[in-house]
Design a protein around this motif. Structure first.
Motif, PDB file in Angstrom:
ATOM      1  N   MET A 161      34.653 -26.748  -9.168  1.00  0.00           N
ATOM      2  CA  MET A 161      33.742 -27.767  -9.685  1.00  0.00           C
ATOM      3  C   MET A 161      32.384 -27.157 -10.015  1.00  0.00           C
ATOM      4  SD  MET A 161      35.496 -30.640  -9.623  1.00  0.00           S
ATOM      5  CE  MET A 161      34.197 -31.856  -9.834  1.00  0.00           C
ATOM      6  N   SER A 162      31.624 -27.863 -10.817  1.00  0.00           N
ATOM      7  CA  SER A 162      30.305 -27.399 -11.227  1.00  0.00           C
ATOM      8  C   SER A 162      29.295 -28.530 -11.239  1.00  0.00           C
ATOM      9  CB  SER A 162      30.358 -26.851 -12.665  1.00  0.00           C
ATOM     10  OG  SER A 162      31.023 -25.637 -12.746  1.00  0.00           O
ATOM     11  N   TRP A 163      28.055 -28.146 -11.190  1.00  0.00           N
ATOM     12  CA  TRP A 163      26.949 -29.024 -11.559  1.00  0.00           C
ATOM     13  C   TRP A 163      26.321 -28.452 -12.833  1.00  0.00           C
ATOM     14  CZ3 TRP A 163      25.767 -33.625  -9.448  1.00  0.00           C
ATOM     15  CH2 TRP A 163      26.260 -33.919  -8.174  1.00  0.00           C
ATOM     16  N   VAL A 164      26.037 -29.335 -13.761  1.00  0.00           N
ATOM     17  CA  VAL A 164      25.307 -28.955 -14.968  1.00  0.00           C
ATOM     18  C   VAL A 164      24.169 -29.948 -15.141  1.00  0.00           C
ATOM     19  CG1 VAL A 164      27.345 -27.933 -16.041  1.00  0.00           C
ATOM     20  CG2 VAL A 164      26.789 -30.322 -16.520  1.00  0.00           C
ATOM     21  N   ARG A 165      23.192 -29.597 -15.929  1.00  0.00           N
ATOM     22  CA  ARG A 165      22.058 -30.498 -16.128  1.00  0.00           C
ATOM     23  C   ARG A 165      21.595 -30.443 -17.574  1.00  0.00           C
ATOM     24  NH1 ARG A 165      17.411 -27.200 -12.660  1.00  0.00           N
ATOM     25  NH2 ARG A 165      17.148 -25.457 -14.145  1.00  0.00           N
ATOM     26  N   GLN A 166      20.893 -31.484 -17.955  1.00  0.00           N
ATOM     27  CA  GLN A 166      20.333 -31.537 -19.299  1.00  0.00           C
ATOM     28  C   GLN A 166      18.923 -32.094 -19.225  1.00  0.00           C
ATOM     29  OE1 GLN A 166      22.614 -33.705 -22.272  1.00  0.00           O
ATOM     30  NE2 GLN A 166      21.844 -32.305 -23.833  1.00  0.00           N
ATOM     31  N   ALA A 167      17.971 -31.258 -19.593  1.00  0.00           N
ATOM     32  CA  ALA A 167      16.582 -31.696 -19.650  1.00  0.00           C
ATOM     33  C   ALA A 167      16.350 -32.448 -20.961  1.00  0.00           C
ATOM     34  CB  ALA A 167      15.652 -30.495 -19.563  1.00  0.00           C
ATOM     35  N   PRO A 168      15.356 -33.314 -20.987  1.00  0.00           N
ATOM     36  CA  PRO A 168      15.073 -34.072 -22.214  1.00  0.00           C
ATOM     37  C   PRO A 168      14.864 -33.153 -23.407  1.00  0.00           C
ATOM     38  CG  PRO A 168      13.802 -34.937 -20.388  1.00  0.00           C
ATOM     39  CD  PRO A 168      14.451 -33.688 -19.887  1.00  0.00           C
ATOM     40  N   GLY A 169      15.599 -33.378 -24.468  1.00  0.00           N
ATOM     41  CA  GLY A 169      15.439 -32.604 -25.688  1.00  0.00           C
ATOM     42  C   GLY A 169      16.025 -31.212 -25.649  1.00  0.00           C
ATOM     43  N   THR A 212      18.946 -34.781 -16.303  1.00  0.00           N
ATOM     44  CA  THR A 212      20.105 -35.520 -15.845  1.00  0.00           C
ATOM     45  C   THR A 212      21.133 -34.526 -15.338  1.00  0.00           C
ATOM     46  OG1 THR A 212      19.688 -37.239 -17.487  1.00  0.00           O
ATOM     47  CG2 THR A 212      21.869 -37.199 -16.474  1.00  0.00           C
ATOM     48  N   TYR A 213      21.593 -34.756 -14.122  1.00  0.00           N
ATOM     49  CA  TYR A 213      22.534 -33.846 -13.469  1.00  0.00           C
ATOM     50  C   TYR A 213      23.935 -34.467 -13.487  1.00  0.00           C
ATOM     51  CZ  TYR A 213      18.811 -30.806 -11.841  1.00  0.00           C
ATOM     52  OH  TYR A 213      17.754 -29.918 -11.794  1.00  0.00           O
ATOM     53  N   TYR A 214      24.888 -33.635 -13.860  1.00  0.00           N
ATOM     54  CA  TYR A 214      26.283 -34.066 -13.967  1.00  0.00           C
ATOM     55  C   TYR A 214      27.168 -33.161 -13.119  1.00  0.00           C
ATOM     56  CZ  TYR A 214      24.520 -36.034 -18.386  1.00  0.00           C
ATOM     57  OH  TYR A 214      23.799 -36.704 -19.349  1.00  0.00           O
ATOM     58  N   ARG A 229      30.687 -19.289  -4.445  1.00  0.00           N
ATOM     59  CA  ARG A 229      29.669 -20.230  -4.897  1.00  0.00           C
ATOM     60  C   ARG A 229      28.753 -19.439  -5.813  1.00  0.00           C
ATOM     61  NH1 ARG A 229      28.250 -23.876   0.440  1.00  0.00           N
ATOM     62  NH2 ARG A 229      30.258 -23.571   1.488  1.00  0.00           N
ATOM     63  N   VAL A 230      28.531 -19.933  -6.982  1.00  0.00           N
ATOM     64  CA  VAL A 230      27.721 -19.220  -7.955  1.00  0.00           C
ATOM     65  C   VAL A 230      26.604 -20.115  -8.466  1.00  0.00           C
ATOM     66  CG1 VAL A 230      29.484 -17.569  -8.661  1.00  0.00           C
ATOM     67  CG2 VAL A 230      29.430 -19.819  -9.740  1.00  0.00           C
ATOM     68  N   TYR A 231      25.512 -19.470  -8.849  1.00  0.00           N
ATOM     69  CA  TYR A 231      24.315 -20.203  -9.245  1.00  0.00           C
ATOM     70  C   TYR A 231      23.680 -19.580 -10.479  1.00  0.00           C
ATOM     71  CZ  TYR A 231      24.758 -21.939  -4.472  1.00  0.00           C
ATOM     72  OH  TYR A 231      25.236 -22.505  -3.321  1.00  0.00           O
ATOM     73  N   ALA A 232      23.073 -20.415 -11.286  1.00  0.00           N
ATOM     74  CA  ALA A 232      22.234 -19.926 -12.362  1.00  0.00           C
ATOM     75  C   ALA A 232      21.003 -19.262 -11.756  1.00  0.00           C
ATOM     76  CB  ALA A 232      21.821 -21.086 -13.267  1.00  0.00           C
ATOM     77  N   ASP A 233      20.483 -18.270 -12.443  1.00  0.00           N
ATOM     78  CA  ASP A 233      19.299 -17.561 -11.930  1.00  0.00           C
ATOM     79  C   ASP A 233      18.131 -18.514 -11.676  1.00  0.00           C
ATOM     80  OD1 ASP A 233      19.750 -14.502 -13.888  1.00  0.00           O
ATOM     81  OD2 ASP A 233      20.630 -15.166 -11.992  1.00  0.00           O
ATOM     82  N   GLU A 242      19.424 -28.418 -24.450  1.00  0.00           N
ATOM     83  CA  GLU A 242      20.874 -28.336 -24.360  1.00  0.00           C
ATOM     84  C   GLU A 242      21.337 -28.406 -22.903  1.00  0.00           C
ATOM     85  OE1 GLU A 242      21.747 -25.629 -28.356  1.00  0.00           O
ATOM     86  OE2 GLU A 242      22.189 -24.843 -26.358  1.00  0.00           O
ATOM     87  N   LEU A 243      22.603 -28.656 -22.769  1.00  0.00           N
ATOM     88  CA  LEU A 243      23.211 -28.681 -21.447  1.00  0.00           C
ATOM     89  C   LEU A 243      23.102 -27.305 -20.802  1.00  0.00           C
ATOM     90  CD1 LEU A 243      24.699 -31.105 -20.133  1.00  0.00           C
ATOM     91  CD2 LEU A 243      26.837 -30.040 -20.846  1.00  0.00           C
ATOM     92  N   GLU A 244      22.784 -27.281 -19.518  1.00  0.00           N
ATOM     93  CA  GLU A 244      22.591 -26.033 -18.787  1.00  0.00           C
ATOM     94  C   GLU A 244      23.473 -26.034 -17.546  1.00  0.00           C
ATOM     95  OE1 GLU A 244      18.936 -23.557 -16.590  1.00  0.00           O
ATOM     96  OE2 GLU A 244      18.769 -25.699 -16.963  1.00  0.00           O
ATOM     97  N   TRP A 245      24.295 -25.020 -17.395  1.00  0.00           N
ATOM     98  CA  TRP A 245      25.099 -24.870 -16.169  1.00  0.00           C
ATOM     99  C   TRP A 245      24.184 -24.510 -15.012  1.00  0.00           C
ATOM    100  CZ3 TRP A 245      25.860 -20.491 -13.184  1.00  0.00           C
ATOM    101  CH2 TRP A 245      26.844 -20.600 -12.186  1.00  0.00           C
ATOM    102  N   VAL A 246      24.409 -25.126 -13.853  1.00  0.00           N
ATOM    103  CA  VAL A 246      23.548 -24.933 -12.689  1.00  0.00           C
ATOM    104  C   VAL A 246      24.265 -24.166 -11.579  1.00  0.00           C
ATOM    105  CG1 VAL A 246      22.297 -26.125 -10.853  1.00  0.00           C
ATOM    106  CG2 VAL A 246      22.212 -27.007 -13.197  1.00  0.00           C
ATOM    107  N   SER A 247      25.479 -24.614 -11.240  1.00  0.00           N
ATOM    108  CA  SER A 247      26.156 -24.022 -10.089  1.00  0.00           C
ATOM    109  C   SER A 247      27.633 -24.353 -10.127  1.00  0.00           C
ATOM    110  CB  SER A 247      25.536 -24.560  -8.798  1.00  0.00           C
ATOM    111  OG  SER A 247      26.148 -24.003  -7.664  1.00  0.00           O
ATOM    112  N   GLY A 248      28.439 -23.505  -9.473  1.00  0.00           N
ATOM    113  CA  GLY A 248      29.868 -23.749  -9.391  1.00  0.00           C
ATOM    114  C   GLY A 248      30.398 -23.371  -8.024  1.00  0.00           C
TER     115      GLY A 248
END
Length: 113
Positions: free
Chosen positions: A32-40, A92-94, A57-61, A42-48
């Motif tokens: 599973m992952s968490w991704v997020r999107q800041a206003p305006g 927004t976190y997904y 467990r992996v994380y974006a820098d 693109e979608l950014e991968w956060v962690s898996g």
């Protein structure tokens, strides 16, 4: 079915824990992952996290050392513990199955003084 919760407004330096309750699939067999999107932006991968929750467990820098991903396979729930929050963490976190696009509504995190 994925439902995120736990997002709210918090001051810089604060902490939040996001939850994602799941149903309709065998949660314990999926990475599973968490991704997020800041206003305006693109979608950014956060962690898996791997399916067992023990390995890989992996994380974006951008969040490494501040965020911790975890899961409870008995309860079909994914978590994201977020510490030392910064304004740039706003978005927004997904939660998603690893490698897939969001299919849920997400939860809003706002970091602001």
């Amino acid at each position: 079915h994925l439902v995120e919760s736990g997002g709210r407004m918090v001051e810089p330096g604060g902490s939040l824990t996001l939850s994602c309750t799941t149903s309709g699939f065998d949660f314990s067999t999926f990475s599973m992952s968490w991704v997020r999107q800041a206003p305006g932006k693109e979608l950014e991968w956060v962690s898996g996290i791997g399916s067992s929750g023990i390995e890989s467990r992996v994380y974006a820098d951008a969040v490494k050392g501040r965020f911790t991903i975890s899961r409870d396979n008995a309860d079909n729930t994914l978590f994201l513990q977020m510490n030392d929050l910064r304004p740039e963490d706003t978005g927004t976190y997904y939660c998603t199955k690893f490698g897939e696009a969001p299919v849920s509504q997400g939860t809003q995190v706002t970091v602001s003084s």
